[in-house]
Scaffold this motif. Sequence first.
Motif, PDB file in Angstrom:
ATOM      1  N   ALA A 120       0.851  -1.356   0.185  1.00  0.00           N
ATOM      2  CA  ALA A 120      -0.032   0.011  -0.018  1.00  0.00           C
ATOM      3  C   ALA A 120       0.949   1.309  -0.099  1.00  0.00           C
ATOM      4  CB  ALA A 120      -0.916  -0.119   1.330  1.00  0.00           C
ATOM      5  N   THR A 121       0.434   2.258  -0.720  1.00  0.00           N
ATOM      6  CA  THR A 121       0.846   3.641  -0.604  1.00  0.00           C
ATOM      7  C   THR A 121      -0.038   4.524   0.204  1.00  0.00           C
ATOM      8  OG1 THR A 121       1.790   5.588  -1.577  1.00  0.00           O
ATOM      9  CG2 THR A 121      -0.187   4.429  -2.784  1.00  0.00           C
ATOM     10  N   THR A 122       0.227   5.647   0.232  1.00  0.00           N
ATOM     11  CA  THR A 122      -0.673   6.433   1.018  1.00  0.00           C
ATOM     12  C   THR A 122      -1.259   7.794   0.357  1.00  0.00           C
ATOM     13  OG1 THR A 122       1.530   7.668   1.962  1.00  0.00           O
ATOM     14  CG2 THR A 122       0.483   5.845   3.322  1.00  0.00           C
ATOM     15  N   THR A 123      -2.134   8.240   0.587  1.00  0.00           N
ATOM     16  CA  THR A 123      -2.623   9.390   0.307  1.00  0.00           C
ATOM     17  C   THR A 123      -1.983  10.586   0.868  1.00  0.00           C
ATOM     18  OG1 THR A 123      -4.712   8.657  -0.839  1.00  0.00           O
ATOM     19  CG2 THR A 123      -4.903  10.839  -0.332  1.00  0.00           C
ATOM     20  N   ASN A 124      -1.573  11.536   0.269  1.00  0.00           N
ATOM     21  CA  ASN A 124      -0.855  12.702   0.944  1.00  0.00           C
ATOM     22  C   ASN A 124      -1.627  14.160   0.481  1.00  0.00           C
ATOM     23  OD1 ASN A 124       1.951  11.844   2.173  1.00  0.00           O
ATOM     24  ND2 ASN A 124       1.202  10.608   0.569  1.00  0.00           N
ATOM     25  N   ILE A 125      -1.702  14.792   1.382  1.00  0.00           N
ATOM     26  CA  ILE A 125      -2.219  16.378   0.923  1.00  0.00           C
ATOM     27  C   ILE A 125      -0.845  16.957   1.080  1.00  0.00           C
ATOM     28  CG2 ILE A 125      -3.389  18.514   1.761  1.00  0.00           C
ATOM     29  CD1 ILE A 125      -4.838  16.566   3.841  1.00  0.00           C
ATOM     30  N   LEU A 126      -0.803  17.593  -0.524  1.00  0.00           N
ATOM     31  CA  LEU A 126       0.369  18.526  -0.976  1.00  0.00           C
ATOM     32  C   LEU A 126      -0.203  19.608  -0.878  1.00  0.00           C
ATOM     33  CD1 LEU A 126       2.354  16.136  -3.288  1.00  0.00           C
ATOM     34  CD2 LEU A 126       2.577  16.264  -0.848  1.00  0.00           C
ATOM     35  N   ILE A 127       0.596  20.906  -0.629  1.00  0.00           N
ATOM     36  CA  ILE A 127       0.005  22.118  -0.755  1.00  0.00           C
ATOM     37  C   ILE A 127       1.308  23.030  -1.397  1.00  0.00           C
ATOM     38  CG2 ILE A 127      -1.370  22.030   1.270  1.00  0.00           C
ATOM     39  CD1 ILE A 127       0.992  23.352   2.747  1.00  0.00           C
ATOM     40  N   ASP A 128       0.973  24.192  -1.839  1.00  0.00           N
ATOM     41  CA  ASP A 128       1.750  25.280  -2.414  1.00  0.00           C
ATOM     42  C   ASP A 128       2.427  25.900  -0.978  1.00  0.00           C
ATOM     43  OD1 ASP A 128       2.537  27.898  -2.803  1.00  0.00           O
ATOM     44  OD2 ASP A 128       1.381  28.013  -4.558  1.00  0.00           O
ATOM     45  N   ASP A 129       3.556  25.936  -0.973  1.00  0.00           N
ATOM     46  CA  ASP A 129       4.245  26.503   0.484  1.00  0.00           C
ATOM     47  C   ASP A 129       3.816  27.841   0.804  1.00  0.00           C
ATOM     48  OD1 ASP A 129       5.565  28.066  -1.461  1.00  0.00           O
ATOM     49  OD2 ASP A 129       7.683  27.079  -0.898  1.00  0.00           O
ATOM     50  N   ARG A 130       3.036  28.686  -0.117  1.00  0.00           N
ATOM     51  CA  ARG A 130       2.617  29.913   0.226  1.00  0.00           C
ATOM     52  C   ARG A 130       1.207  29.915   0.898  1.00  0.00           C
ATOM     53  NH1 ARG A 130       2.890  32.413  -5.652  1.00  0.00           N
ATOM     54  NH2 ARG A 130       1.937  30.087  -5.845  1.00  0.00           N
ATOM     55  N   MET A 131       0.791  28.801   1.254  1.00  0.00           N
ATOM     56  CA  MET A 131      -0.387  28.509   1.690  1.00  0.00           C
ATOM     57  C   MET A 131      -0.612  29.249   3.226  1.00  0.00           C
ATOM     58  SD  MET A 131      -3.053  25.239   2.513  1.00  0.00           S
ATOM     59  CE  MET A 131      -3.656  24.728   0.838  1.00  0.00           C
ATOM     60  N   HIS A 132      -1.527  29.723   3.456  1.00  0.00           N
ATOM     61  CA  HIS A 132      -1.655  30.707   4.785  1.00  0.00           C
ATOM     62  C   HIS A 132      -1.760  29.531   6.005  1.00  0.00           C
ATOM     63  CE1 HIS A 132      -3.304  32.863   8.218  1.00  0.00           C
ATOM     64  NE2 HIS A 132      -2.982  34.048   7.451  1.00  0.00           N
ATOM     65  N   PRO A 133      -0.901  29.668   7.097  1.00  0.00           N
ATOM     66  CA  PRO A 133      -0.766  28.766   8.149  1.00  0.00           C
ATOM     67  C   PRO A 133      -2.223  28.135   8.586  1.00  0.00           C
ATOM     68  CG  PRO A 133       0.636  30.369   8.180  1.00  0.00           C
ATOM     69  CD  PRO A 133      -0.114  30.702   7.235  1.00  0.00           C
ATOM     70  N   ALA A 134      -3.109  29.114   8.581  1.00  0.00           N
ATOM     71  CA  ALA A 134      -4.362  29.057   9.317  1.00  0.00           C
ATOM     72  C   ALA A 134      -5.198  27.991   8.368  1.00  0.00           C
ATOM     73  CB  ALA A 134      -5.293  30.147   9.305  1.00  0.00           C
ATOM     74  N   ILE A 135      -5.023  28.185   7.326  1.00  0.00           N
ATOM     75  CA  ILE A 135      -5.812  27.009   6.046  1.00  0.00           C
ATOM     76  C   ILE A 135      -4.923  25.770   6.147  1.00  0.00           C
ATOM     77  CG2 ILE A 135      -6.267  26.788   3.865  1.00  0.00           C
ATOM     78  CD1 ILE A 135      -7.988  28.987   5.150  1.00  0.00           C
ATOM     79  N   GLN A 136      -3.779  25.856   6.472  1.00  0.00           N
ATOM     80  CA  GLN A 136      -2.821  24.675   6.544  1.00  0.00           C
ATOM     81  C   GLN A 136      -3.660  23.948   7.809  1.00  0.00           C
ATOM     82  OE1 GLN A 136       1.385  24.519   6.038  1.00  0.00           O
ATOM     83  NE2 GLN A 136       1.202  26.516   5.330  1.00  0.00           N
ATOM     84  N   PHE A 137      -3.637  24.620   8.958  1.00  0.00           N
ATOM     85  CA  PHE A 137      -4.052  23.772  10.271  1.00  0.00           C
ATOM     86  C   PHE A 137      -5.674  23.471   9.855  1.00  0.00           C
ATOM     87  CE2 PHE A 137      -1.079  26.212  12.834  1.00  0.00           C
ATOM     88  CZ  PHE A 137      -0.416  25.097  13.592  1.00  0.00           C
TER      89      PHE A 137
END
Length: 469
Positions: free
Chosen positions: A279-296
């Motif tokens: 099995a592999t895993t599903t990951n959430i990848l993001i643009d590193d400019r995403m606001h920290p609050a949205i990441q949380f």
Amino acid sequence: MGSFKQDLKETYLGLAETAEEKWSDFTQFMQEAWPLLVLLLAILVGIWLYADPPPPRHVMIATGSPGGSYEDLGKKYAEFFKEKGVTLEIVPTKGAQENIERLADRNDPVQAAFVQAGVVHAKHIKGIQSLGAIGYDPVWFFYRGPEMKSADLEAVDGMLKYFLGKTISTGVEGSGTHAQATKILKESGYVGGVQLRNLPGGDAVKALQLGEIDGAFIVDSYEAPNVQALLNDPMMHLVTFKRAEAYAKLIPYLHLLDVPQGAFSLPRNFPSADMKLLATTTNILIDDRMHPAIQFLFLEAARTINGKGSFFAERGEFPSFKDSITTESPVAVHYEKNNYPLLAAYFPFWIAELISRLIFVLLPFCVLAYPILQALPSYRAKRMQNKLNRLYGELKKFEQELLLNYNPEQRNEYLKKLDLLEYKALNVQVSKRLSSDYYALRTSIDYVRNCLNRGQHPYQFDEGVDPDL
């Protein structure tokens, strides 16, 4: 001793006088210190807008092909975001590779994507970070026909002997299924002998059930409709990888999942023996400019939606960093150690975010503003003293003119000048600490006026009298 009514009246008058005095001091303070206050306000606004901008209310996430399991997962995330007052727009794509490309494009509005681990080494692509793994995606290899032995899957002279001359689907190019299937076949030493087709998941299921192909790789969650359709089809068999531990060692992002005998179907006793799935895993990848609050917010959605127990995952197992290849977001690392900010447990998202931003802004602001505010009393006192000193200077200059050029006929003009000087003094607002200097100035002005109003002026001397005597 006064009556209670009288005492109450005196107390009220005392409070009223104190309030009036404080208000007078405040208005005077605002009139004198407004330049510094404007400067501090400008600094605060600058920190508020540029150092810690507010989180956006609209975010776009790339999922995958329409009707796929990632689209269903995206809808769950969108509902979670909606409850927090943020719109999460689902963007259908052709697969994982397109998701990566859109995230890597700094002009693309997409800021998040579901991507299987191992599709691409995102650490080699600038501007992409991971919020961690949110679930297992087993590598399912379904086939039809007589049940084969596990050794039949092994490559002999670069060919899969059981599937020689047969057709299997490895998923659409650019998809997670295609990336995982290609990697596994490569590690197995496969070079030919089997006809490969690149079919989407739904088409591969139909083709396999109709006998148009002999096998199909599907990399998706246990709950995915395509996986369930084949697990519940008695004509389908599932390959167990005899050397699963070896694959997991050679391909670091792969994990081993244990499936007990009969776990998929007790009536059918499917599988007929204990087996291991890769099995592999599903990951959430993001643009590193995403606001920290949205990441949380993404991480909290993952904990709420994917943190529940499932067929393969324990409760609370996700989100986690099971894929160490992708660069981790600092926000996700903080979340892993400390969980969601404490304020979010007691306040709605936007209020908690506002309080967090206020703390972030006010702390450095107070460090900067404290010494300035400490200096305000001395600054105010110095400004008041300077005003008094200027008036003293004007009075001294006026008195020198009287001493050198006194003309009795201009007495009324001299008095008018003193009246104007006293008017200026009356309009000077001073603190109680400088009251003595203020009234000393008033007394000095009155002294000069009295001198002018005398019958014999001290500024006029007889010609025969030496003024130094």
